[in-house]
Motif scaffolding. Structure first.
Motif, PDB file in Angstrom:
ATOM      1  N   ASP A  30       0.858  -1.192   0.000  1.00 16.68           N
ATOM      2  CA  ASP A  30       0.000   0.000   0.000  1.00 16.68           C
ATOM      3  C   ASP A  30       0.888   1.234   0.000  1.00 16.68           C
ATOM      4  O   ASP A  30       1.833   1.318   0.784  1.00 16.68           O
ATOM      5  CB  ASP A  30      -0.871   0.051   1.261  1.00 16.68           C
ATOM      6  CG  ASP A  30      -1.932  -1.033   1.300  1.00 16.68           C
ATOM      7  OD1 ASP A  30      -2.219  -1.625   0.256  1.00 16.68           O
ATOM      8  OD2 ASP A  30      -2.470  -1.275   2.395  1.00 16.68           O
ATOM      9  N   TRP A  31       0.572   2.173  -0.870  1.00 16.84           N
ATOM     10  CA  TRP A  31       1.246   3.469  -0.890  1.00 16.84           C
ATOM     11  C   TRP A  31       0.241   4.523  -0.474  1.00 16.84           C
ATOM     12  O   TRP A  31      -0.819   4.658  -1.092  1.00 16.84           O
ATOM     13  CB  TRP A  31       1.767   3.810  -2.294  1.00 16.84           C
ATOM     14  CG  TRP A  31       2.947   2.995  -2.688  1.00 16.84           C
ATOM     15  CD1 TRP A  31       4.249   3.250  -2.400  1.00 16.84           C
ATOM     16  CD2 TRP A  31       2.935   1.791  -3.442  1.00 16.84           C
ATOM     17  NE1 TRP A  31       5.051   2.273  -2.936  1.00 16.84           N
ATOM     18  CE2 TRP A  31       4.265   1.362  -3.586  1.00 16.84           C
ATOM     19  CE3 TRP A  31       1.918   1.017  -4.015  1.00 16.84           C
ATOM     20  CZ2 TRP A  31       4.617   0.220  -4.265  1.00 16.84           C
ATOM     21  CZ3 TRP A  31       2.271  -0.133  -4.697  1.00 16.84           C
ATOM     22  CH2 TRP A  31       3.605  -0.513  -4.808  1.00 16.84           C
ATOM     23  N   GLY A  32       0.574   5.286   0.574  1.00 17.39           N
ATOM     24  CA  GLY A  32      -0.313   6.332   1.057  1.00 17.39           C
ATOM     25  C   GLY A  32      -0.342   7.515   0.103  1.00 17.39           C
ATOM     26  O   GLY A  32       0.696   8.022  -0.309  1.00 17.39           O
ATOM     27  N   MET A  47      -5.280   5.171  -0.333  1.00 18.63           N
ATOM     28  CA  MET A  47      -4.021   4.500  -0.646  1.00 18.63           C
ATOM     29  C   MET A  47      -4.131   3.855  -2.016  1.00 18.63           C
ATOM     30  O   MET A  47      -5.221   3.653  -2.538  1.00 18.63           O
ATOM     31  CB  MET A  47      -3.718   3.436   0.401  1.00 18.63           C
ATOM     32  CG  MET A  47      -3.801   3.948   1.809  1.00 18.63           C
ATOM     33  SD  MET A  47      -3.355   2.707   2.982  1.00 18.63           S
ATOM     34  CE  MET A  47      -1.880   3.447   3.585  1.00 18.63           C
ATOM     35  N   SER A  48      -2.977   3.527  -2.563  1.00 18.93           N
ATOM     36  CA  SER A  48      -2.903   2.771  -3.800  1.00 18.93           C
ATOM     37  C   SER A  48      -2.352   1.398  -3.442  1.00 18.93           C
ATOM     38  O   SER A  48      -1.277   1.306  -2.850  1.00 18.93           O
ATOM     39  CB  SER A  48      -1.979   3.497  -4.782  1.00 18.93           C
ATOM     40  OG  SER A  48      -1.814   2.734  -5.940  1.00 18.93           O
ATOM     41  N   GLU A  49      -3.085   0.341  -3.772  1.00 17.59           N
ATOM     42  CA  GLU A  49      -2.657  -1.016  -3.437  1.00 17.59           C
ATOM     43  C   GLU A  49      -2.235  -1.761  -4.690  1.00 17.59           C
ATOM     44  O   GLU A  49      -2.946  -1.758  -5.694  1.00 17.59           O
ATOM     45  CB  GLU A  49      -3.794  -1.790  -2.762  1.00 17.59           C
ATOM     46  CG  GLU A  49      -3.387  -3.218  -2.412  1.00 17.59           C
ATOM     47  CD  GLU A  49      -4.550  -4.081  -1.973  1.00 17.59           C
ATOM     48  OE1 GLU A  49      -4.698  -4.270  -0.756  1.00 17.59           O
ATOM     49  OE2 GLU A  49      -5.286  -4.553  -2.855  1.00 17.59           O
ATOM     50  N   LYS A  84      -7.504   2.093  -2.334  1.00 15.23           N
ATOM     51  CA  LYS A  84      -7.977   1.548  -1.057  1.00 15.23           C
ATOM     52  C   LYS A  84      -8.298   2.717  -0.147  1.00 15.23           C
ATOM     53  O   LYS A  84      -7.491   3.620   0.019  1.00 15.23           O
ATOM     54  CB  LYS A  84      -6.904   0.669  -0.425  1.00 15.23           C
ATOM     55  CG  LYS A  84      -7.314   0.044   0.907  1.00 15.23           C
ATOM     56  CD  LYS A  84      -6.154  -0.677   1.569  1.00 15.23           C
ATOM     57  CE  LYS A  84      -6.076  -2.094   1.102  1.00 15.23           C
ATOM     58  NZ  LYS A  84      -5.031  -2.871   1.845  1.00 15.23           N
ATOM     59  N   LYS A  86      -9.044   3.711   3.661  1.00 13.42           N
ATOM     60  CA  LYS A  86      -8.935   3.238   5.040  1.00 13.42           C
ATOM     61  C   LYS A  86      -9.526   4.291   5.970  1.00 13.42           C
ATOM     62  O   LYS A  86      -9.245   5.471   5.835  1.00 13.42           O
ATOM     63  CB  LYS A  86      -7.477   2.976   5.413  1.00 13.42           C
ATOM     64  CG  LYS A  86      -6.879   1.781   4.702  1.00 13.42           C
ATOM     65  CD  LYS A  86      -5.452   1.527   5.124  1.00 13.42           C
ATOM     66  CE  LYS A  86      -5.431   0.536   6.234  1.00 13.42           C
ATOM     67  NZ  LYS A  86      -4.050   0.081   6.542  1.00 13.42           N
ATOM     68  N   TRP A  96     -11.282  -0.990   6.046  1.00 12.18           N
ATOM     69  CA  TRP A  96     -10.989  -0.422   4.734  1.00 12.18           C
ATOM     70  C   TRP A  96     -11.874  -1.059   3.663  1.00 12.18           C
ATOM     71  O   TRP A  96     -12.461  -2.112   3.864  1.00 12.18           O
ATOM     72  CB  TRP A  96      -9.506  -0.590   4.375  1.00 12.18           C
ATOM     73  CG  TRP A  96      -8.981  -1.998   4.410  1.00 12.18           C
ATOM     74  CD1 TRP A  96      -8.342  -2.603   5.448  1.00 12.18           C
ATOM     75  CD2 TRP A  96      -9.060  -2.972   3.365  1.00 12.18           C
ATOM     76  NE1 TRP A  96      -8.010  -3.891   5.118  1.00 12.18           N
ATOM     77  CE2 TRP A  96      -8.437  -4.134   3.835  1.00 12.18           C
ATOM     78  CE3 TRP A  96      -9.594  -2.981   2.093  1.00 12.18           C
ATOM     79  CZ2 TRP A  96      -8.341  -5.298   3.068  1.00 12.18           C
ATOM     80  CZ3 TRP A  96      -9.492  -4.124   1.322  1.00 12.18           C
ATOM     81  CH2 TRP A  96      -8.863  -5.266   1.810  1.00 12.18           C
ATOM     82  N   ILE A  98     -12.094  -1.420  -0.870  1.00  8.53           N
ATOM     83  CA  ILE A  98     -11.650  -1.151  -2.239  1.00  8.53           C
ATOM     84  C   ILE A  98     -12.916  -1.095  -3.074  1.00  8.53           C
ATOM     85  O   ILE A  98     -13.576  -2.120  -3.278  1.00  8.53           O
ATOM     86  CB  ILE A  98     -10.691  -2.243  -2.757  1.00  8.53           C
ATOM     87  CG1 ILE A  98      -9.383  -2.184  -1.991  1.00  8.53           C
ATOM     88  CG2 ILE A  98     -10.459  -2.082  -4.261  1.00  8.53           C
ATOM     89  CD1 ILE A  98      -8.385  -3.269  -2.353  1.00  8.53           C
ATOM     90  N   ASP A 128      -7.572  -3.848   9.409  1.00  8.17           N
ATOM     91  CA  ASP A 128      -6.245  -4.050   9.996  1.00  8.17           C
ATOM     92  C   ASP A 128      -6.337  -3.749  11.491  1.00  8.17           C
ATOM     93  O   ASP A 128      -7.124  -2.899  11.909  1.00  8.17           O
ATOM     94  CB  ASP A 128      -5.219  -3.050   9.440  1.00  8.17           C
ATOM     95  CG  ASP A 128      -4.976  -3.196   7.960  1.00  8.17           C
ATOM     96  OD1 ASP A 128      -5.174  -4.287   7.417  1.00  8.17           O
ATOM     97  OD2 ASP A 128      -4.553  -2.194   7.352  1.00  8.17           O
TER      98      ASP A 128
END
Length: 168
Positions: A30-32, A47-49, A84, A86, A96, A98, A128
């Motif tokens: 995951d990139w915030g 985020m990008s998953e 994503k 969250k 979260w 998608i 999570d």
């Protein structure tokens, strides 16, 4: 799966019948992008998953010269890129969702026209829980939807499981 290069006989000659018990393993990153939806929703991250899953559906009996009557593993590899969302930023527990992501499925054995790639959409939800520092446990469910079937091979399906994660 009955294909040009592989003719599986399965149960009662129906072709491509794999075991009822399957398993899968996957990993993702995951990139915030933002911790407040670019100022529109406090405590909500976008985020990008990037995620991949390998699914093993079992084996079938093959009956052709190329396979020499050995078992054929029925499997699938999925690569997905998704946004994503969250919720509850700063909390130990973070649900979260998608809403929709691009998924590319690679099937083995190939379909009857030797097609191995099937694009689709993935929808998912999960949560999570931060157990200590940047170590997490979680659970999720993902539904993969494609445009029908690939030469009679149905790719759509649901996966669900637990995971361990490390934040960095």
């Amino acid at each position: 799966r009955n294909g040009v290069s592989i003719n599986s006989t399965g149960l009662g000659g129906t072709g491509g019948v794999a075991d009822k018990n399957a398993w899968y393993v996957g990993a993702g990153f995951d990139w915030g992008l933002t911790k407040d939806v670019w100022g529109l929703a406090p405590k909500t991250s976008v985020m990008s998953e990037l995620m991949f899953e390998y699914k093993e559906y079992g084996s079938t009996v093959a009956g052709n010269v190329l396979t020499n009557n050995n078992g054929v593993h029925v499997s699938q590899l999925t690569l997905a890129a998704s946004p994503k969302i969250k919720f509850m930023e700063g909390s130990r527990f973070r649900p979260w969702v998608i809403p929709a992501g691009l998924a590319i499925h690679v099937i083995s054995p190939p379909s009857s026209s030797i097609t191995v790639l099937t694009p689709g959409v993935m929808f998912a939800g999960g949560a999570d829980y931060r157990i200590w520092k940047d170590f997490f446990v979680g659970a999720d469910a993902r539904y993969h939807l494609t445009s029908g079937s690939n030469d009679g091979i149905k790719i759509d399906g649901l996966t669900a499981g637990g995971y361990l994660g490390i934040g960095f």
